[in-house]
Design a protein around this motif. Sequence first.
Motif, mmCIF file in Angstrom:
data_model
loop_
_atom_site.group_PDB
_atom_site.id
_atom_site.type_symbol
_atom_site.label_atom_id
_atom_site.label_comp_id
_atom_site.label_asym_id
_atom_site.label_seq_id
_atom_site.Cartn_x
_atom_site.Cartn_y
_atom_site.Cartn_z
ATOM 1 N N ASP A 51 0.851 -1.192 0.000
ATOM 2 C CA ASP A 51 0.000 0.000 0.000
ATOM 3 C C ASP A 51 0.890 1.247 0.000
ATOM 4 O OD1 ASP A 51 -1.782 2.084 0.428
ATOM 5 O OD2 ASP A 51 -2.947 0.983 1.925
ATOM 6 N N VAL A 53 0.354 4.298 0.355
ATOM 7 C CA VAL A 53 0.032 5.331 1.341
ATOM 8 C C VAL A 53 0.898 5.171 2.592
ATOM 9 C CG1 VAL A 53 -1.825 6.228 2.823
ATOM 10 C CG2 VAL A 53 -2.324 5.578 0.476
ATOM 11 N N TRP A 54 1.294 3.942 2.903
ATOM 12 C CA TRP A 54 2.097 3.690 4.097
ATOM 13 C C TRP A 54 3.592 3.895 3.858
ATOM 14 C CZ3 TRP A 54 0.033 3.548 8.705
ATOM 15 C CH2 TRP A 54 -1.319 3.219 8.838
ATOM 16 N N THR A 144 -6.004 5.138 11.694
ATOM 17 C CA THR A 144 -5.400 4.868 10.401
ATOM 18 C C THR A 144 -4.991 6.190 9.770
ATOM 19 O OG1 THR A 144 -5.618 3.655 8.328
ATOM 20 C CG2 THR A 144 -7.553 4.905 9.057
ATOM 21 N N THR A 148 -5.973 5.918 3.126
ATOM 22 C CA THR A 148 -5.785 4.469 2.997
ATOM 23 C C THR A 148 -7.098 3.885 2.490
ATOM 24 O OG1 THR A 148 -6.463 4.071 5.279
ATOM 25 C CG2 THR A 148 -4.085 4.318 4.870
#
Length: 173
Positions: A51, A53-54, A144, A148
Motif C-alpha cells: 500500500d 500510502v504507508w 489509520t 488508505t
Amino acid sequence: MKLIEWLRFSWDFANIPPLDLNLPAHYGIEPATAENEKELREVILRCFRLDPVWSPALHETLRMIDSWIGHALQSDRHVCLALRHGTRIIGASVISLDPANENHLSPGPCIAMEYRNRGFGSHLLEHSFHVLREASVMRALALTRSNTSVARFLYPKFQGVSAPIDRTPLLAA
C-alpha cells in the motif's frame, strides 16, 4: 516535509444493526494460534508493504505491527482473527478487547491482494465487531492514516465516524 494525516474512526455498537456473519463456502474466520504466526505475519505485513500510502512511515509501521502480532498471540486481552480460504490464511485482524483502549483494531482487517474487492474486508470487520461485542466493548476505535483504502472504503461502513487527530499516534495498541 509531507504532513501525515491520521484519522480516528469510531463505531457505537448500540447503533449498528445486527451483523451478517455468514461467509461463502470454503471460507472461515477463526481465532489464530501461535502455529499460525508466520503465515499471519506474512499476510499482514505484505498488505502494508503493497500500500503506497504507508510508504513514508513503512519501517516504523512494520515494527509496530510486528510487535502487535506477537503480543496478540500471547495475550488474553487481544485476539488475532484469521480469514481462511480452505487452510490458507488470506486475511487477518488484531483486536484489543480492552474497552479503554484507543485502538481496538491494531491493525484492522488486512486482506491478501488477490482476495480484495470481494467483501472479505467487510466480513473480517463484522467478525471483529462481533468479538468486541462479546467482550462487552460498547464502542470500538481504530486509527489509520487518511487516504488508505480502509479509511476511504471500509471503515465508513457500519456507521463508522471519522475525526482527524492532531498528533501522530505511533499506532499504539
